[in-house]
Design an enzyme around this catalytic site. Structure first.
Site, short mmCIF file in Angstrom:
data_model
loop_
_atom_site.label_atom_id
_atom_site.label_comp_id
_atom_site.label_asym_id
_atom_site.label_seq_id
_atom_site.Cartn_x
_atom_site.Cartn_y
_atom_site.Cartn_z
N ASP A 5 0.85 -1.19 0.00
CA ASP A 5 0.00 0.00 0.00
C ASP A 5 0.89 1.24 0.00
OD1 ASP A 5 -2.17 1.65 0.13
OD2 ASP A 5 -2.85 0.99 2.11
N ASP A 17 -3.30 2.54 -5.76
CA ASP A 17 -2.16 2.60 -4.84
C ASP A 17 -2.01 1.39 -3.94
OD1 ASP A 17 -4.44 3.16 -3.41
OD2 ASP A 17 -3.52 4.73 -2.17
N GLU A 18 -2.72 0.29 -4.19
CA GLU A 18 -2.51 -0.90 -3.36
C GLU A 18 -2.83 -2.16 -4.14
OE1 GLU A 18 -5.29 -1.75 -0.17
OE2 GLU A 18 -6.66 -0.19 -0.90
#
Length: 404
Positions: free
Chosen positions: A24, A118-119
């Protein structure tokens, strides 16, 4: 919990059998922007439109100390932190960095399941022998490469199952790594509150606590039959399994995109159909460019209109052939607006293209069409924008009076 955190240069806990990584990015949107604004690194910063109806897309860790959070109205964030610095989102930046980061993941394993820009989850079990590394070592490599190649930081959770890996990455923030040994999964989970269980929102948490279950250990110790009676069969069995460290979900590689769209929230409600038509043109240009950049076309064009009272409608039309041409997307969107949307103050408008394919069967040629080859013109504009910036070429109707 500190014993699970891997200090820089220190050996990691036993990660045998821990093939799942959750990675993350830390304050992703803000971190991307601060690469070119280093003077703001230690200040409270948010990425937001900054208008009266804007929301916070991301908040830096200094901003979070004031209670500022993602998805919070910007006006609320500003009241909590009067010194808050607002950075306007940079179009295309976050997708570009995300593609680079996901590329790093896919160099290690094809089993990458993005959850957002983003993860992502990674299953590295099949790559350990080939890469000559342990899961924790691969987590460290990822952190090093993301920092070196993209100038941002990420946090990594390493565990036997997905939801424990995700919990671990949250505990590793910011810029850290937490490894939960397979044999210690239950010991890691049991002191945590029931809200840490995957799928437990505020309402479920309140219901669980009314029955006297406050920690994951409480849920694990309850009989499955009692949990089913209190919470329902599906929820009760799901929470009992998680509380005992069971999560059979595999990492599922990213599936093909089903639609591509763009939308805009106005600072002030808009009544003018001409102004709405111009915004639809701007959005259609973005959607068309995205489709072409990904080698996709779509047969269904839809619009979303949200009115001042938050009433929302969607309308769609299927075309005779798939398209990636902004002019055709815009024309269809304007027709849908005229035919199906009642008049009134509009708060938000959006355009989406669905039923996507790669266009490998070739472009359907319309030899008798009197219209110019708009796709050729838009492809040429794509090339110019890639060389000279996103504002290098735009439809004349989108130019401000000073630019004309």
């Amino acid at each position: 919990m500190a014993r699970y955190r891997v200090a820089p240069g220190a050996p990691a806990p036993d990660d045998t059998g821990c093939a799942i990584l959750h990675v993350d990015m830390d304050a992703f949107f803000v971190a991307c922007e601060l690469r070119t604004r280093p003077e703001l690194v230690n200040l409270p910063v948010v990425v937001s439109g900054g208008g009266p109806r804007s929301v916070v897309a991301a908040a830096s860790y200094p901003a979070r100390r004031f209670g500022v959070r993602s998805a919070m109205p910007f006006a609320t964030a500003k009241r909590l932190c009067p010194r808050l610095v607002c950075i306007q989102p940079t179009p295309g930046l976050y997708g570009e960095v995300s593609r680079g980061v996901m590329g790093i993941f896919r160099e290690l394993t094809p089993l990458v399941e993005p959850l957002s820009l983003d993860e992502a989850f990674l299953d590295v079990g099949g790559a350990l022998r080939r890469l000559g590394a342990t899961p924790a070592q691969l987590g460290a490599r990822i952190r090093e490469r993301v920092s070196a190649e993209h100038g941002i930081t990420c946090s990594v959770g390493v565990a036997k199952v997905k939801f424990v890996a995700k919990l671990a990455s949250g505990m590793a923030k910011p810029d850290g790594m937490v490894v939960v040994p397979a044999a210690e999964t239950v010991a890691f989970l049991h002191p945590l509150p029931v809200s840490a269980l995957w799928g437990v929102g505020k309402r479920t948490e309140e219901l669980v606590q009314r029955h006297g279950w406050h920690t994951i250990a409480d849920v694990a110790a309850a009989s499955p039959a009692r949990l089913r009676r209190a919470l329902g069969r599906a929820v009760g069995e799901h929470l009992w399994a998680l509380a005992n460290g069971h999560d059979d979900r595999a990492v599922v590689p990213e599936s093909a995109e089903k639609s591509i769209g763009a939308e805009h929230t106005f600072d002030v409600d808009v009544f003018s159909r001409a102004e709405l038509g111009l915004e639809l043109l701007r959005l259609s240009e973005r959607v068309g460019a995205t489709l072409r950049s990904r080698g996709l076309r779509g047969r269904t064009v839809s619009i979303k209109v949200r009115f001042g009272d938050f009433r929302t409608i969607t309308r769609a039309r299927t075309l005779s052939a798939a398209t990636d041409v902004a002019r055709e997307i815009h024309r269809t969107a304007v027709d849908l607006l005229a035919e199906h949307a009642p008049t009134g103050p509009v708060r938000l408008i959006g355009v989406r293209v669905e039923s996507l394919d790669t266009g490998e069967d070739g472009e359907q040629l319309a030899f008798a069409s009197p219209e110019p080859r708009w796709r050729d013109a838009e492809l040429a504009a794509d090339v110019a924008r890639s060389r000279f910036g996103s504002t290098a070429i735009r439809p004349a109707s989108l130019l401000s009076p000073k630019e004309e």
